[in-house]
Design a protein around this motif. Structure first.
Motif, PDB file in Angstrom:
ATOM      1  N   UNK A   5       0.839  -1.198  -0.004  1.00 58.87           N
ATOM      2  CA  UNK A   5       0.001  -0.105  -0.143  1.00 58.87           C
ATOM      3  C   UNK A   5       0.906   0.967   0.043  1.00 58.87           C
ATOM      4  N   UNK A   6       1.996   1.348   0.605  1.00 58.80           N
ATOM      5  CA  UNK A   6       2.894   2.532   1.008  1.00 58.80           C
ATOM      6  C   UNK A   6       4.071   2.196   0.528  1.00 58.80           C
ATOM      7  N   UNK A   7       5.020   3.142   0.319  1.00 62.04           N
ATOM      8  CA  UNK A   7       6.383   2.978  -0.092  1.00 62.04           C
ATOM      9  C   UNK A   7       7.277   2.645   1.405  1.00 62.04           C
ATOM     10  N   UNK A   8       8.586   2.469   1.089  1.00 62.20           N
ATOM     11  CA  UNK A   8       9.544   2.378   2.386  1.00 62.20           C
ATOM     12  C   UNK A   8       9.685   3.471   3.023  1.00 62.20           C
ATOM     13  N   UNK A   9       9.674   4.695   2.634  1.00 63.83           N
ATOM     14  CA  UNK A   9       9.954   5.963   3.270  1.00 63.83           C
ATOM     15  C   UNK A   9       8.402   6.046   4.425  1.00 63.83           C
ATOM     16  N   UNK A  10       7.477   5.934   3.467  1.00 65.52           N
ATOM     17  CA  UNK A  10       6.147   6.019   4.474  1.00 65.52           C
ATOM     18  C   UNK A  10       6.050   4.978   5.396  1.00 65.52           C
ATOM     19  N   UNK A  86       4.255  -3.614   6.112  1.00 68.64           N
ATOM     20  CA  UNK A  86       4.762  -2.721   4.631  1.00 68.64           C
ATOM     21  C   UNK A  86       6.342  -2.619   4.202  1.00 68.64           C
ATOM     22  N   UNK A  87       6.988  -2.418   5.518  1.00 70.90           N
ATOM     23  CA  UNK A  87       8.501  -2.460   5.164  1.00 70.90           C
ATOM     24  C   UNK A  87       8.902  -3.697   4.688  1.00 70.90           C
ATOM     25  N   UNK A  91      10.836  -4.797   1.123  1.00 70.93           N
ATOM     26  CA  UNK A  91      12.038  -5.110   1.091  1.00 70.93           C
ATOM     27  C   UNK A  91      12.016  -6.355   0.020  1.00 70.93           C
ATOM     28  N   UNK A  92      10.763  -6.972   0.068  1.00 70.90           N
ATOM     29  CA  UNK A  92      10.847  -8.216  -0.878  1.00 70.90           C
ATOM     30  C   UNK A  92      10.615  -7.796  -2.255  1.00 70.90           C
ATOM     31  N   UNK A  93       9.932  -6.655  -2.353  1.00 69.17           N
ATOM     32  CA  UNK A  93       9.811  -6.074  -3.947  1.00 69.17           C
ATOM     33  C   UNK A  93      11.205  -5.725  -4.339  1.00 69.17           C
ATOM     34  N   UNK A  94      12.063  -5.140  -3.523  1.00 68.21           N
ATOM     35  CA  UNK A  94      13.252  -4.702  -4.144  1.00 68.21           C
ATOM     36  C   UNK A  94      14.233  -5.681  -4.216  1.00 68.21           C
TER      37      UNK A  94
END
Length: 98
Positions: A5-10, A86-87, A91-94
Motif C-alpha cells: 500500500x505504501x512505499x518504504x519511506x512512508x 509494509x516495510x 524489501x521483498x519487492x526490492x
C-alpha cells in the motif's frame, strides 16, 4: 506485489510515529491510572465534583482516561505492525526487482 500500500519511506515514518505514540500514550495511561495531580486539567470533571468530599468520582474519571490512553496505545501498536509489514513487503519487492 499484493498487499503493498505504501512505499518504504512512508512505512519507516509510520514505524517511528507509532513507536513514539505507544511510548507516550502508555506513559500517560500509567500517570492517569496513578491519579497524577498534574493531569487534573485533562480529566473531564465538572465543578460540583470538586466540592464532593469523596474523591472516588475523580479517581474513576482518572481511571477512565487512563484506560482510553491504553486503548489508543494498542491502536498505535496495530499501526506499527501494519507499517512493519509494509516495510517487509517493500524489501521483498526490492529483492525481486534486482
Amino acid at each position: 506485489m499484493r498487499g503493498l500500500i505504501c512505499g518504504p519511506k512512508l512505512a519507516a515514518c509510520g514505524i517511528v510515529l507509532s513507536s513514539w505514540g505507544v511510548i507516550m500514550l502508555a506513559m500517560l495511561g500509567i500517570f492517569f491510572s496513578t491519579h497524577s495531580a498534574v493531569l487534573i486539567e485533562d480529566v473531564p470533571v465538572s465543578e460540583d465534583i470538586f466540592h464532593d468530599e469523596n474523591p472516588d468520582r475523580i479517581y474513576a474519571l482518572y481511571n477512565k482516561v487512563g484506560y482510553n490512553c491504553f486503548i489508543a496505545a494498542g491502536i498505535y501498536i496495530l499501526f506499527a505492525a501494519f507499517s512493519c509489514c509494509q516495510m517487509k513487503l517493500n524489501k521483498q519487492k526490492e529483492y525481486l526487482v534486482h
